[in-house]
Design an enzyme around this catalytic site. Sequence first.
Site, PDB file in Angstrom:
ATOM      1  N   SER A 156     -24.753 -14.816 -10.507  1.00 46.80           N
ATOM      2  CA  SER A 156     -25.540 -13.688 -11.342  1.00 46.80           C
ATOM      3  C   SER A 156     -25.346 -12.245 -10.512  1.00 46.80           C
ATOM      4  O   SER A 156     -25.338 -12.180  -9.322  1.00 46.80           O
ATOM      5  CB  SER A 156     -27.294 -13.823 -11.355  1.00 46.80           C
ATOM      6  OG  SER A 156     -27.449 -12.739 -12.152  1.00 46.80           O
ATOM      7  N   LYS A 162     -25.286 -11.312 -15.555  1.00 48.61           N
ATOM      8  CA  LYS A 162     -25.938 -10.294 -14.308  1.00 48.61           C
ATOM      9  C   LYS A 162     -27.489 -10.463 -15.246  1.00 48.61           C
ATOM     10  O   LYS A 162     -27.534 -10.555 -16.171  1.00 48.61           O
ATOM     11  CB  LYS A 162     -25.543  -9.044 -14.610  1.00 48.61           C
ATOM     12  CG  LYS A 162     -25.653  -8.076 -15.663  1.00 48.61           C
ATOM     13  CD  LYS A 162     -25.223  -6.869 -15.343  1.00 48.61           C
ATOM     14  CE  LYS A 162     -24.816  -5.756 -16.418  1.00 48.61           C
ATOM     15  NZ  LYS A 162     -23.975  -4.806 -16.105  1.00 48.61           N
ATOM     16  N   ASN A 200     -25.640  -5.605  -0.543  1.00 54.18           N
ATOM     17  CA  ASN A 200     -25.791  -4.620  -1.645  1.00 54.18           C
ATOM     18  C   ASN A 200     -27.144  -4.392  -1.993  1.00 54.18           C
ATOM     19  O   ASN A 200     -28.162  -5.210  -1.700  1.00 54.18           O
ATOM     20  CB  ASN A 200     -25.087  -5.632  -2.920  1.00 54.18           C
ATOM     21  CG  ASN A 200     -25.831  -6.662  -3.703  1.00 54.18           C
ATOM     22  OD1 ASN A 200     -26.712  -6.219  -4.326  1.00 54.18           O
ATOM     23  ND2 ASN A 200     -25.757  -7.748  -3.213  1.00 54.18           N
ATOM     24  N   GLY A 221     -30.051  -2.701  -7.399  1.00 50.46           N
ATOM     25  CA  GLY A 221     -31.414  -2.337  -7.959  1.00 50.46           C
ATOM     26  C   GLY A 221     -31.386  -2.889  -9.622  1.00 50.46           C
ATOM     27  O   GLY A 221     -32.016  -2.283 -10.450  1.00 50.46           O
ATOM     28  N   LEU A 222     -30.676  -4.033  -9.583  1.00 47.77           N
ATOM     29  CA  LEU A 222     -30.815  -4.721 -11.096  1.00 47.77           C
ATOM     30  C   LEU A 222     -30.624  -3.656 -12.305  1.00 47.77           C
ATOM     31  O   LEU A 222     -31.278  -3.687 -13.364  1.00 47.77           O
ATOM     32  CB  LEU A 222     -32.264  -5.208 -11.259  1.00 47.77           C
ATOM     33  CG  LEU A 222     -32.703  -6.479 -10.462  1.00 47.77           C
ATOM     34  CD1 LEU A 222     -33.917  -7.175 -10.950  1.00 47.77           C
ATOM     35  CD2 LEU A 222     -31.576  -7.266 -10.359  1.00 47.77           C
ATOM     36  N   CYS A 276     -34.415 -11.088  -5.894  1.00 49.77           N
ATOM     37  CA  CYS A 276     -33.586 -10.120  -5.704  1.00 49.77           C
ATOM     38  C   CYS A 276     -34.242  -9.078  -4.733  1.00 49.77           C
ATOM     39  O   CYS A 276     -35.355  -8.717  -4.911  1.00 49.77           O
ATOM     40  CB  CYS A 276     -32.952  -9.296  -6.823  1.00 49.77           C
ATOM     41  SG  CYS A 276     -31.716  -7.996  -6.604  1.00 49.77           S
ATOM     42  N   THR A 334     -29.389 -13.694  -1.939  1.00 52.94           N
ATOM     43  CA  THR A 334     -28.842 -12.835  -0.739  1.00 52.94           C
ATOM     44  C   THR A 334     -30.249 -12.975   0.305  1.00 52.94           C
ATOM     45  O   THR A 334     -31.421 -12.758   0.152  1.00 52.94           O
ATOM     46  CB  THR A 334     -28.586 -11.613  -0.874  1.00 52.94           C
ATOM     47  OG1 THR A 334     -29.756 -10.825  -1.700  1.00 52.94           O
ATOM     48  CG2 THR A 334     -27.345 -11.787  -2.106  1.00 52.94           C
ATOM     49  N   GLY A 379     -21.346 -13.477   1.238  1.00 52.95           N
ATOM     50  CA  GLY A 379     -20.462 -13.695   1.640  1.00 52.95           C
ATOM     51  C   GLY A 379     -20.358 -14.913   2.625  1.00 52.95           C
ATOM     52  O   GLY A 379     -21.467 -15.437   2.978  1.00 52.95           O
ATOM     53  N   GLY A 391     -19.967 -16.067  -5.804  1.00 49.47           N
ATOM     54  CA  GLY A 391     -20.398 -14.848  -6.063  1.00 49.47           C
ATOM     55  C   GLY A 391     -19.458 -13.534  -5.548  1.00 49.47           C
ATOM     56  O   GLY A 391     -18.427 -13.477  -6.278  1.00 49.47           O
TER      57      GLY A 391
END
Lengths: 304, 260
Positions: free
Chosen positions: A21, A45, A69, A72-73, A130, A193, A217, A265
């Site tokens: 996502s 997303k 990253n 902020g959605l 998130c 993340t 990553g 991703g």
Amino acid sequence: MSSLKTRIAKLELETPLLTASGTFGFGDEYASLMNLEGLGGLVVKTITLLPRSGNPPPRLVETPAGMLNAIGLQNPGLQHFLEKELPLLQNLHIPLILSIAGETEEEYAALAEALEGCTGIAALELNLSCPNVKKGGILFGTDIVLLGSLVEKVRAHWTGTLIAKLTPNVTDVVHLAHAAARGGADVIAAINTIRGMVIDITKRRPLLGNRFGGLSGPAVRPVAVKIVYDLYEAIKLPIIGMGGIMNTNDALQFIMAGASAVAVGTGNFVEPRTIPQITAGLKEYMEKSGIKDLHELVGAAHES
Amino acid sequence: MKQCQALVQEINEVSSYFYCLTLEEPYLAQTAQPGQFLHLRVGNGIAPLLRRPFSVAGTSPATGTIRLLFRRVGAGTELLSCLRKGDWLDCLGPLGTPFSAVGKDPAVLLAGGAGVAPLLFLGESMLNAGKNVHLFYGAADAKALLPVDRFLSPGVLIHFATEDGSVGEHGNLSDVFKLALDKGLAPGELFACGPLPLLRVLANENRRWVLPMQVSLEENMACGVGACQGCAVLIKKDGETLYKRVCREGPVFNSSEVVW
């Protein structure tokens, strides 16, 4: 012929390769670079009830073998999604998994309620983790009680496959996975993340506009593989594994650790054809190794 | 937009730390517009990980070649500078929204440092369209200046500015441009690219000049194709502010719409 078919709860996938996502937009940006119908499924997303403008820039920065990253959605909100994006996505003949987030239980529940019955949505993925949003998500994903209660509320409005995407930013992800399972989740996705920060030494301030962000990553891969391995031992739910998958061997690590499906991703940014390449690579690996069914590999790294 | 494997036809250091890279890729050469960029995979490993965006500095559609100019400043450009003739380079492109000429003569290009790359392409294309073009090009000193005349056909009027006065006018680019305005230069429209502080000054001055002005902006970028929302810049339009993507709605923006 080896079969890449896999199953996550009620959801049948032609291949185990999903998009993570937030890395593939609503799919249209990549449509000219690859055949989207070769994806096992498209995880779009995260959408929220109302539009979100996102975080101030800089929103991302490269780090050793990874990136941070803090988007902020940013998203156009539910109504826009239903009117403008969903009709296009419904034309794709692949399972569509919709990631949702909210600032309150009620917002998540309202999203689930609005999406229940919409044709073409194969599953909902709860973005619980998130780390970029100042309120909301972060709390749900890190607290057993809040998480369990939230999943239960969404479950009450959503009859389809429900995926809980867990954050690694906790002491033990397994406890949170149990809470999600008790709340009625069908599938566990891991990992989101890992929180991190870069300081701009010329400005003597955090580099990102949001100060901190989420690390993804190859740098996070061993952390993610370990979490998937632990989850496989501890819970019965199927697992979608992700974290730094760049190639076939990386995907195999997650599958052998216990993932029934995997998501790419950051790899999409580097090589937009990462998913088709891994799909072909998995097939080749299975044929060479005489494996007929992907399920023979799921959890293969565990002693039986 | 496509993913292409481009053949390195030529690479050379044109001034200290500045490289000119000529790639053979007919599709890119024929479709790229001034202001657009290529997203390059500079290595095969995971460090550096992400692709790097570079503005197109020129094309030769007839020979199928496309030109990039870059400054060797970090790990990505270091790798790029090591390419040799005959190597292949993975490119996504052409990407982004190009400059759009409004049509008033003369066009003035305002370039700071490495920001000159997209403006060379624009200048050349405007010249070919029969327009009068001035290029104001500034850098710290003679060493940091690119031999821009090598990349432009005769006809573009080039005004150099160096902060130490070693070449061209003495002073920073905005001051030198202001001086030219005082001396009677009457631009029809402005196009600017360079360091953010320079663009800020120019955008601010342009509130007095009130000229049509387009700027090419930079921001850290991941996907390059509009999917990740990473390269956001704040834009104001019709009374509201919102984030737009440098890679998609940009890199070229109307200066009056940027929240500086």
